[in-house]
Write a protein that holds these residues in place. Structure first.
Motif, PDB file in Angstrom:
ATOM      1  N   LEU A  11       0.810  -1.210   0.000  1.00 47.02           N
ATOM      2  CA  LEU A  11       0.000   0.000   0.000  1.00 47.02           C
ATOM      3  C   LEU A  11       0.849   1.268   0.000  1.00 47.02           C
ATOM      4  O   LEU A  11       0.437   2.296  -0.541  1.00 47.02           O
ATOM      5  CB  LEU A  11      -0.937   0.006   1.223  1.00 47.02           C
ATOM      6  CG  LEU A  11      -2.106  -0.978   1.176  1.00 47.02           C
ATOM      7  CD1 LEU A  11      -2.887  -0.937   2.490  1.00 47.02           C
ATOM      8  CD2 LEU A  11      -3.036  -0.670   0.003  1.00 47.02           C
ATOM      9  N   GLY A  12       2.006   1.222   0.613  1.00 45.12           N
ATOM     10  CA  GLY A  12       2.857   2.407   0.685  1.00 45.12           C
ATOM     11  C   GLY A  12       3.593   2.733  -0.598  1.00 45.12           C
ATOM     12  O   GLY A  12       4.236   3.786  -0.699  1.00 45.12           O
ATOM     13  N   ASP A  13       3.516   1.868  -1.584  1.00 52.04           N
ATOM     14  CA  ASP A  13       4.230   2.066  -2.842  1.00 52.04           C
ATOM     15  C   ASP A  13       3.383   2.921  -3.778  1.00 52.04           C
ATOM     16  O   ASP A  13       2.309   2.493  -4.209  1.00 52.04           O
ATOM     17  CB  ASP A  13       4.522   0.717  -3.493  1.00 52.04           C
ATOM     18  CG  ASP A  13       5.406   0.841  -4.723  1.00 52.04           C
ATOM     19  OD1 ASP A  13       5.607   1.976  -5.210  1.00 52.04           O
ATOM     20  OD2 ASP A  13       5.879  -0.201  -5.217  1.00 52.04           O
ATOM     21  N   PRO A  14       3.815   4.135  -4.112  1.00 53.29           N
ATOM     22  CA  PRO A  14       3.014   4.999  -5.003  1.00 53.29           C
ATOM     23  C   PRO A  14       2.872   4.413  -6.407  1.00 53.29           C
ATOM     24  O   PRO A  14       2.012   4.847  -7.172  1.00 53.29           O
ATOM     25  CB  PRO A  14       3.787   6.317  -5.015  1.00 53.29           C
ATOM     26  CG  PRO A  14       5.186   5.937  -4.676  1.00 53.29           C
ATOM     27  CD  PRO A  14       5.085   4.780  -3.723  1.00 53.29           C
ATOM     28  N   SER A  36       0.575  13.928   7.911  1.00 51.80           N
ATOM     29  CA  SER A  36       1.167  13.893   6.566  1.00 51.80           C
ATOM     30  C   SER A  36       2.105  12.704   6.400  1.00 51.80           C
ATOM     31  O   SER A  36       2.189  12.099   5.317  1.00 51.80           O
ATOM     32  CB  SER A  36       1.926  15.194   6.287  1.00 51.80           C
ATOM     33  OG  SER A  36       2.968  15.383   7.242  1.00 51.80           O
ATOM     34  N   GLU A  37       2.820  12.348   7.457  1.00 51.38           N
ATOM     35  CA  GLU A  37       3.730  11.201   7.389  1.00 51.38           C
ATOM     36  C   GLU A  37       2.956   9.897   7.268  1.00 51.38           C
ATOM     37  O   GLU A  37       3.352   8.990   6.525  1.00 51.38           O
ATOM     38  CB  GLU A  37       4.633  11.188   8.616  1.00 51.38           C
ATOM     39  CG  GLU A  37       5.622  12.350   8.650  1.00 51.38           C
ATOM     40  CD  GLU A  37       6.398  12.413   9.962  1.00 51.38           C
ATOM     41  OE1 GLU A  37       7.619  12.654   9.905  1.00 51.38           O
ATOM     42  OE2 GLU A  37       5.780  12.229  11.032  1.00 51.38           O
ATOM     43  N   PHE A  72      -0.278   7.886  -0.161  1.00 45.41           N
ATOM     44  CA  PHE A  72      -0.762   9.184  -0.634  1.00 45.41           C
ATOM     45  C   PHE A  72       0.420  10.145  -0.740  1.00 45.41           C
ATOM     46  O   PHE A  72       1.262  10.210   0.147  1.00 45.41           O
ATOM     47  CB  PHE A  72      -1.811   9.757   0.319  1.00 45.41           C
ATOM     48  CG  PHE A  72      -3.153   9.100   0.217  1.00 45.41           C
ATOM     49  CD1 PHE A  72      -4.117   9.579  -0.662  1.00 45.41           C
ATOM     50  CD2 PHE A  72      -3.445   7.984   0.992  1.00 45.41           C
ATOM     51  CE1 PHE A  72      -5.349   8.970  -0.757  1.00 45.41           C
ATOM     52  CE2 PHE A  72      -4.692   7.364   0.907  1.00 45.41           C
ATOM     53  CZ  PHE A  72      -5.649   7.852   0.023  1.00 45.41           C
ATOM     54  N   ARG A  73       0.441  10.929  -1.815  1.00 49.93           N
ATOM     55  CA  ARG A  73       1.531  11.881  -2.005  1.00 49.93           C
ATOM     56  C   ARG A  73       1.042  13.323  -1.927  1.00 49.93           C
ATOM     57  O   ARG A  73       1.820  14.255  -2.086  1.00 49.93           O
ATOM     58  CB  ARG A  73       2.200  11.625  -3.367  1.00 49.93           C
ATOM     59  CG  ARG A  73       2.942  10.292  -3.425  1.00 49.93           C
ATOM     60  CD  ARG A  73       4.045  10.255  -2.387  1.00 49.93           C
ATOM     61  NE  ARG A  73       4.777   8.998  -2.355  1.00 49.93           N
ATOM     62  CZ  ARG A  73       4.544   8.010  -1.513  1.00 49.93           C
ATOM     63  NH1 ARG A  73       3.560   8.116  -0.616  1.00 49.93           N
ATOM     64  NH2 ARG A  73       5.258   6.900  -1.538  1.00 49.93           N
ATOM     65  N   PHE A  99      -5.488  13.498   0.450  1.00 48.60           N
ATOM     66  CA  PHE A  99      -5.684  12.495   1.491  1.00 48.60           C
ATOM     67  C   PHE A  99      -6.762  12.932   2.479  1.00 48.60           C
ATOM     68  O   PHE A  99      -7.671  12.158   2.817  1.00 48.60           O
ATOM     69  CB  PHE A  99      -4.372  12.253   2.233  1.00 48.60           C
ATOM     70  CG  PHE A  99      -4.531  11.469   3.508  1.00 48.60           C
ATOM     71  CD1 PHE A  99      -4.852  10.126   3.483  1.00 48.60           C
ATOM     72  CD2 PHE A  99      -4.374  12.078   4.752  1.00 48.60           C
ATOM     73  CE1 PHE A  99      -5.014   9.385   4.669  1.00 48.60           C
ATOM     74  CE2 PHE A  99      -4.526  11.370   5.933  1.00 48.60           C
ATOM     75  CZ  PHE A  99      -4.855  10.017   5.883  1.00 48.60           C
ATOM     76  N   SER A 100      -6.704  14.167   2.938  1.00 52.73           N
ATOM     77  CA  SER A 100      -7.666  14.660   3.928  1.00 52.73           C
ATOM     78  C   SER A 100      -9.079  14.671   3.362  1.00 52.73           C
ATOM     79  O   SER A 100     -10.039  14.287   4.046  1.00 52.73           O
ATOM     80  CB  SER A 100      -7.269  16.061   4.395  1.00 52.73           C
ATOM     81  OG  SER A 100      -6.041  16.022   5.089  1.00 52.73           O
TER      82      SER A 100
END
Length: 354
Positions: free
Chosen positions: A232-235, A290-291, A298-299, A304-305
């Motif tokens: 999931l962390g991979d853009p 944000s982290e 999400f970049r 994201f918000s």
């Protein structure tokens, strides 16, 4: 059912949650907090209502849980915040012995009568209202059911009518299993679990179109879901990259995820659920919002918000603020402690390697 002292040592574990020994004014709040491991509940109290009562007896069959529950009328819900927070990836098969329930199960709307057998996917929303009731609930991991039913999420809220052959047979099987559950050895429970999941797959899966959901597609779907969860962390996690990695066409990939709302939507949902979990965990408190957004793929923090609020009805900061508010009830000060082991069993339930 036999008392704990009468059970042979190798029989399956049994947890008995019974509020009858507690003061009437304490019962509902304790039930509401305990059952939140699965559902959010609400109750409308009218003048002259009888004191709240609830009893839940759970047998741990190794790869699945079988429980009998009785209580007064109330609302049961699973909405996005709870689904994200608990992360349960289970399905339940339920049959009401007394009472009824009506509600919305994802896109389905129905009233379930005594004897109907219905399937719920705990990763999807539900909003229901039950009368005073007694029911049997079988809970099993999605991975276990998917081996025999393809994509269980398609059947969220699906019922087998009490007057149908399949509904009568499966309902009777569950009732008979409940009658003998307390006498089963661990080995017997393991064997019965394998047979039961085959039956569920056969009865709920009858009539499905093979071209629409072949067994190979079901297996690939589960592999893809695990791959997505691990990355999931991979853009670079996109439909295009998945199609290339697994050497399938984009159209086939889209068809596999169509029951889940589409591949792009599925990836975003999983990222948002992971973010919700991280925001509400004490270990993640040092991380900025944000982290955490970056960690789940999400970049753009603004995007994201917005997506988070749309999914859960609250901002990421609001989710973080409620993360530590759950106060667990303890039985200290009561003469009759409550057996709440079923809560841990629900959280730890995993599919075995059959």
């Amino acid at each position: 059912m036999k008392g704990e002292s009468e059970r042979p040592p190798d029989t399956v574990p049994i947890a008995r949650f019974d509020l009858g020994s507690l003061p009437a004014e304490d019962r509902y709040s304790i039930w509401k907090e305990s059952i939140s491991v699965i559902f959010d509940v609400e109750r409308e109290v009218e003048a002259g209502s009888a004191p709240f009562a609830a009893m839940l007896t759970t047998c741990h069959l190794g790869s699945m849980l079988l429980a009998e529950t009785s209580s007064v009328g109330q609302y049961f819900q699973r909405k996005s915040p709870l689904i994200a927070r608990d992360g349960l990836d289970h399905c339940i098969i339920q049959v009401y012995q007394n009472g009824t329930t009506r509600g919305e199960w994802g896109k389905r709307h129905s009233t379930v009568q005594p004897g109907d057998v219905f399937l719920l996917d705990l990763t999807q929303p539900l909003d229901s209202c039950a009368s005073d009731f007694r029911n049997l609930t079988l809970m099993l991991p999605r991975d276990l059911l998917a081996q025999h039913l393809g994509a269980p999420e398609r059947l969220h809220g699906q019922s087998l009518a009490r007057d149908s052959a399949r509904g009568r047979l499966l309902g009777q099987h569950l009732r008979t299993l409940w009658e003998v559950a307390t006498t089963l050895s661990s080995d017997e429970a393991h064997g019965i679990a394998q047979g039961l999941v085959h039956l569920i797959g056969a009865y709920f899966g009858e009539g499905r179109v093979e071209e629409d959901r072949p067994e190979t597609g079901a297996a690939l779907l589960e592999t893809l879901r695990r791959h997505i969860a691990d990355h999931l962390g991979d853009p670079r996690l996109t439909p295009e990259s998945l199609a290339a990695y697994f050497r399938v066409s984009r159209s086939y990939l889209y068809s596999l995820f169509q029951p889940l709302g589409g591949i792009t939507r599925y990836i975003q949902q999983q990222r948002l659920r992971r973010a919700f979990l991280e925001l509400t965990q004490p270990a993640s408190r040092p991380w900025r919002v944000s982290e955490i957004a970056y960690r789940v793929g999400f970049r753009n923090e603004a995007h994201f918000s917005r997506s988070f609020r749309h999914a859960f009805g609250m901002s990421p900061s609001e989710a973080r603020s409620i993360g530590l508010q759950a106060v667990r009830y303890t039985t200290e000060g009561h003469d009759h402690p409550i057996d709440r082991r079923y809560e841990r069993w629900v959280r730890e339930l995993n599919a075995p390697a059959f």
